[in-house]
Design an enzyme around this catalytic site. Sequence first.
Site, PDB file in Angstrom:
ATOM      1  CB  CYS A  49      52.783  56.524   9.928  1.00  0.00           C
ATOM      2  SG  CYS A  49      51.488  55.579   9.148  1.00  0.00           S
ATOM      3  CE  LYS A  52      55.858  53.692  12.941  1.00  0.00           C
ATOM      4  NZ  LYS A  52      55.037  52.685  12.309  1.00  0.00           N
ATOM      5  CE1 TYR A 179      52.466  44.809   8.589  1.00  0.00           C
ATOM      6  CE2 TYR A 179      53.662  46.881   8.488  1.00  0.00           C
ATOM      7  CZ  TYR A 179      53.132  45.772   7.859  1.00  0.00           C
ATOM      8  OH  TYR A 179      53.278  45.638   6.505  1.00  0.00           O
ATOM      9  CD  GLU A 183      55.882  49.639  13.434  1.00  0.00           C
ATOM     10  OE1 GLU A 183      56.289  49.600  12.264  1.00  0.00           O
ATOM     11  OE2 GLU A 183      54.949  50.384  13.786  1.00  0.00           O
ATOM     12  CG  HIS A 436      83.459  48.826  -0.348  1.00  0.00           C
ATOM     13  ND1 HIS A 436      83.031  47.741   0.387  1.00  0.00           N
ATOM     14  CD2 HIS A 436      84.719  49.099   0.054  1.00  0.00           C
ATOM     15  CE1 HIS A 436      84.000  47.368   1.196  1.00  0.00           C
ATOM     16  NE2 HIS A 436      85.043  48.158   1.019  1.00  0.00           N
ATOM     17  CD  GLU A 441      79.991  46.579   0.202  1.00  0.00           C
ATOM     18  OE1 GLU A 441      80.686  46.384  -0.806  1.00  0.00           O
ATOM     19  OE2 GLU A 441      80.428  47.157   1.215  1.00  0.00           O
TER      20      GLU A 441
HETATM   21  P1  NDP Z   1      48.031  42.792  12.779  1.00  0.00           P
HETATM   22  O1  NDP Z   1      46.810  42.178  12.198  1.00  0.00           O
HETATM   23  O2  NDP Z   1      49.231  42.960  11.953  1.00  0.00           O
HETATM   24  O3  NDP Z   1      48.444  41.996  14.087  1.00  0.00           O
HETATM   25  C1  NDP Z   1      47.530  41.643  15.090  1.00  0.00           C
HETATM   26  C2  NDP Z   1      48.238  40.728  16.052  1.00  0.00           C
HETATM   27  O4  NDP Z   1      47.405  40.456  17.174  1.00  0.00           O
HETATM   28  C3  NDP Z   1      48.590  39.390  15.431  1.00  0.00           C
HETATM   29  O5  NDP Z   1      49.831  39.000  15.946  1.00  0.00           O
HETATM   30  C4  NDP Z   1      47.464  38.476  15.935  1.00  0.00           C
HETATM   31  O6  NDP Z   1      47.858  37.144  16.060  1.00  0.00           O
HETATM   32  C5  NDP Z   1      47.234  39.055  17.309  1.00  0.00           C
HETATM   33  N1  NDP Z   1      45.889  38.828  17.811  1.00  0.00           N
HETATM   34  C6  NDP Z   1      44.711  39.042  17.181  1.00  0.00           C
HETATM   35  N2  NDP Z   1      43.673  38.744  17.986  1.00  0.00           N
HETATM   36  C7  NDP Z   1      44.198  38.340  19.150  1.00  0.00           C
HETATM   37  C8  NDP Z   1      43.650  37.899  20.376  1.00  0.00           C
HETATM   38  N3  NDP Z   1      42.343  37.809  20.553  1.00  0.00           N
HETATM   39  N4  NDP Z   1      44.497  37.545  21.375  1.00  0.00           N
HETATM   40  C9  NDP Z   1      45.830  37.626  21.195  1.00  0.00           C
HETATM   41  N5  NDP Z   1      46.413  38.035  20.076  1.00  0.00           N
HETATM   42  C10 NDP Z   1      45.596  38.391  19.047  1.00  0.00           C
HETATM   43  O7  NDP Z   1      47.511  44.160  13.360  1.00  0.00           O
HETATM   44  P2  NDP Z   1      48.242  45.435  13.935  1.00  0.00           P
HETATM   45  O8  NDP Z   1      47.231  45.985  14.862  1.00  0.00           O
HETATM   46  O9  NDP Z   1      49.612  45.146  14.441  1.00  0.00           O
HETATM   47  O10 NDP Z   1      48.385  46.361  12.653  1.00  0.00           O
HETATM   48  C11 NDP Z   1      47.280  46.601  11.791  1.00  0.00           C
HETATM   49  C12 NDP Z   1      47.744  46.967  10.421  1.00  0.00           C
HETATM   50  O11 NDP Z   1      48.203  48.297  10.433  1.00  0.00           O
HETATM   51  C13 NDP Z   1      48.920  46.154   9.892  1.00  0.00           C
HETATM   52  O12 NDP Z   1      48.534  44.945   9.336  1.00  0.00           O
HETATM   53  C14 NDP Z   1      49.509  47.088   8.892  1.00  0.00           C
HETATM   54  O13 NDP Z   1      48.818  46.904   7.673  1.00  0.00           O
HETATM   55  C15 NDP Z   1      49.216  48.455   9.467  1.00  0.00           C
HETATM   56  N6  NDP Z   1      50.430  49.031  10.100  1.00  0.00           N
HETATM   57  C16 NDP Z   1      51.504  49.333   9.331  1.00  0.00           C
HETATM   58  C17 NDP Z   1      52.663  49.843   9.896  1.00  0.00           C
HETATM   59  C18 NDP Z   1      53.861  50.128   9.049  1.00  0.00           C
HETATM   60  O14 NDP Z   1      53.697  50.271   7.835  1.00  0.00           O
HETATM   61  N7  NDP Z   1      55.066  50.192   9.601  1.00  0.00           N
HETATM   62  C19 NDP Z   1      52.749  50.106  11.327  1.00  0.00           C
HETATM   63  C20 NDP Z   1      51.573  49.749  12.048  1.00  0.00           C
HETATM   64  C21 NDP Z   1      50.455  49.234  11.440  1.00  0.00           C
HETATM   65  P3  NDP Z   1      47.858  36.112  14.804  1.00  0.00           P
HETATM   66  O15 NDP Z   1      49.091  36.403  14.037  1.00  0.00           O
HETATM   67  O16 NDP Z   1      47.888  34.784  15.467  1.00  0.00           O
HETATM   68  O17 NDP Z   1      46.591  36.369  14.057  1.00  0.00           O
END
Ligand code: NDP
Length: 453
Positions: A49, A52, A179, A183, A436, A441
């Site tokens: 966080c 980032k 996420y 990002e 406003h 709003e």
């Molecule tokens: P996520 O689980 O959110 O996303 C993983 C992504 O990778 C999904 O789009 C998934 O696709 C894809 N994926 C998984 N396996 C494969 C593969 N073998 N080949 C291709 N694509 C694949 O994980 P993140 O790593 O982005 O984040 C982890 C967690 O960290 C989040 O869920 C969140 O809870 C937390 N986080 C929070 C933030 C914030 O509060 N701003 C910022 C960053 C992280 P599919 O959708 O098809 O499964």
Amino acid sequence: MAKTFDYDLFVIGGGSGGVRAARVAAQAGASVALAEESRYGGTCVIRGCVPKKLMVFASEYPGYVEDAQAFGWKVEAGSFDWPAFHDKMHGELDRLEGVYRKILSSNGVETFDSRARVKDPHTVELADGGTKSAKHILVATGGWPVRPDLPGAEHALTSNDVFHLKELPKSILVVGGGYIACEFAGILNGLGVEVTQFYRGAQILRGFDSEARGLISEEMIQRGVDLHLGTNILEMAETEDGFRVKASNGTERTFGQVMFATGRSPNTGNMGLEDAGVKLGRRGEILVDEYSQTNVPSIYAIGDVTDRVNLTPVAIREGMAFVETVFKGNPTPVDHDLIPTAIFTQPEFGTVGLSEEAAREQEPIDVYCTSFRPMQEAFAGRADRVLMKLVVAKESRRVLGCHIVAPGAGEMIQLAGIAVKMGATKEDFDRTVAVHPTMAEEIVTMAEPIRSA
Ligand code: NDP
């Protein structure tokens, strides 16, 4: 005679959740120790966080310069000095790590800069072979990025590595649609890297409100991210210029770097948990009850290692609830309902409650939604649109979900989240006088539903 232990509590993991639990337990009078094998502050402070968000800020400046020009300022963007920013960012992380260490020492928590694993329900083994006994053990070891099982993937970046790049690549392929992928696609695009993003599904940010996801992906594309939906890597090979990538859409291209943001796994490997009798789930997560207690009564777990809701403030709350339950005699379940969250995509996304799609499955709803060009962006000649949306239960009129895509959406959703958590109705929103002229709003001035379902 009661058995005596070295400590009342031994915490494994010095991230946000572990440090908070250790501090609050010590303040409640417990004798507490904590072991951390890497750096204090954990994912959030060291490789998540905080760095980032600093990179988000850095990446937004070119847009501000363009806006300033549109508002009459004679300014030029110049170039971005990654090494200077990188060093300053790591200086800030060092400072914050110091703050975390100080929080522990000033509250009398004994710390071990060492890997620790569970030996039995009341014993922790440190990397040097030494053991410590504790009445309670709290596992707060977090999670770790995973790469797909693909030849060559081990040479690609994950979010952990991006903060340590010596130089920014000319081009990058970001794989994933969650996420982290979304990002970093925005951040790197803002910093001048040519960004291509592959997501295997039909639309990024699976699970969130469809209309919001659609607008975010449109805006990301408009800002320069070359987003390919329904696309994945088939093969990759390291070359002199970077990585040659064969994609499922038939294309083959070379990218300076490849970054996998394909999810994270709980850090339970080689932790001795199964041998101590602790049950793990299918993804290796520690299974806990609503009090964060495992099936072994003296062992608890909080944060990403339990793979419930993987967010820093949730891990912190789980840590506080654990201390209330175990050390203050006040059994406190963790409330995981209606958690507001922000995704620092560009544009930013703030969301709380149910998406329109999920709400529709639950009960009849009215949907209030508006999308418009805000004053500042419109004046600057940007095409950017924002979205404000309320998903309302037809019968009770309760706001079930609030979704905002806009600059500052993270700040807005924190406040809207209070109203939604309190059970506010659409009429409560309507009774509130608009501020406003603001973007926010619109959240209290949407008169008619745009559809019902
Ligand atoms: P996520 O689980 O959110 O996303 C993983 C992504 O990778 C999904 O789009 C998934 O696709 C894809 N994926 C998984 N396996 C494969 C593969 N073998 N080949 C291709 N694509 C694949 O994980 P993140 O790593 O982005 O984040 C982890 C967690 O960290 C989040 O869920 C969140 O809870 C937390 N986080 C929070 C933030 C914030 O509060 N701003 C910022 C960053 C992280 P599919 O959708 O098809 O499964």
